[in-house]
Design an enzyme around this catalytic site. Structure first.
Site, PDB file in Angstrom:
ATOM      1  CG  ASN A 181      -2.024  -0.950   1.178  1.00 15.54           C
ATOM      2  OD1 ASN A 181      -2.693  -1.060   0.156  1.00 15.54           O
ATOM      3  ND2 ASN A 181      -2.250  -1.684   2.275  1.00 15.54           N
ATOM      4  CG  HIS A 182       0.042   4.809  -2.236  1.00 15.31           C
ATOM      5  ND1 HIS A 182       0.607   5.808  -3.001  1.00 15.31           N
ATOM      6  CD2 HIS A 182      -0.529   3.935  -3.110  1.00 15.31           C
ATOM      7  CE1 HIS A 182       0.386   5.551  -4.283  1.00 15.31           C
ATOM      8  NE2 HIS A 182      -0.311   4.417  -4.371  1.00 15.31           N
ATOM      9  N   PRO A 183       2.253   4.388   1.793  1.00 18.25           N
ATOM     10  CG  PRO A 183       4.213   5.629   2.017  1.00 18.25           C
ATOM     11  CD  PRO A 183       3.416   4.848   1.013  1.00 18.25           C
ATOM     12  CB  THR A 232       0.115   8.848   0.339  1.00 18.76           C
ATOM     13  OG1 THR A 232      -0.521   9.827  -0.491  1.00 18.76           O
ATOM     14  CG2 THR A 232      -0.442   8.913   1.752  1.00 18.76           C
TER      15      THR A 232
END
Length: 247
Positions: free
Chosen positions: A123-125, A131
């Protein structure tokens, strides 16, 4: 009398030897189809030409010359060597579109997976300042390493996934014989022979009773070739449980 017995013994040994030879030949039989000279050439060119348009043509040629994605040996070699994805025989076709599944994915045999299925390995952080991929993806040229923890996905054999299924990074395993309904967003591992639907996806039932599932997992019928199964296709033409109607 003794001569007759000896002859009979020799015939039995010969028959036994012939059967053993046939068994060895069966085990050594190469599955799938490979264009004898063109297949290795396609494989080589795919490795030295890193242009998307050319690679699409090479994949198309492999499909055309080797009976399509279900049978092509060359396309499996290509994805194993150049994309890091292991795909079992008789599975097709979405797995052979780069980007649909990530490097490190393993897909079993006899799988039916729709073209629009997508699997993600990270996932995007969300707990960093941004992000945006600029700050975590080295492919974009602004950082020198990938800071994300990426997962590896293993899909069993005889798995069916419908249109627009999404497998989120938390998913590391889809069990043998599982069914994932169209449009499902899967956020956790899928047990063998479960039927999973929805967003978020949930198990609504199992295809068979626990006893039958255990038998199928022990049998591992998917390890046999299509030619082996052609000898008795009737086993695939009748319900294993729940009456005579196929549903």
């Amino acid at each position: 009398m003794r001569v007759a017995e000896n002859n009979e013994s020799l015939h039995c040994k010969a028959d036994s030897g012939s059967r053993r030879l046939r068994d060895i030949e069966d085990r050594n039989r190469v599955e799938g189809k490979e264009a004898r000279f063109i297949g290795p050439l396609i494989f080589y060119l795919y490795g030295v030409i890193n242009l998307g348009s050319i690679r699409r043509i090479l994949r198309f040629l492999a499909f055309k010359l080797e009976g399509g994605p279900i049978y092509s040996v060359t396309i499996r070699r290509i994805f194993s060597s150049y994309h890091g994805i292991e795909i079992g025989m008789y599975s097709g076709k979405s797995m052979f579109t780069p980007g649909n599944f990530k490097e490190g994915t393993k897909v079993g045999r006899y799988c039916s997976i729709y073209d629009s299925v997508r699997a993600f390995d990270a996932n995007h952080p969300m707990n960093t300042k941004s992000t945006h991929a600029f700050f975590y993806n080295p492919d974009l040229g602004h950082i020198d390493r990938d800071i994300l923890k990426r997962t590896r996905l293993t899909i069993g054999s005889d798995v069916w996934m419908g249109h627009n299924v999404i497998l989120l990074p938390a998913v590391t395993s889809v069990g043998h014989g599982a069914v994932i309904g169209a449009g499902s967003v899967v956020h956790q591992d899928v047990p063998p022979y479960s039927v999973v639907v929805g967003n978020p996806a949930r198990i609504i039932r199992y295809r068979f009773t626990p006893k039958k599932i255990k038998e199928l997992l022990e049998e591992k019928w998917w390890e046999q070739s299509l030619d082996d199964h052609k000898r008795d296709l009737a086993h695939f033409h009748k319900p294993l449980e729940g009456g005579e109607e196929i549903r």
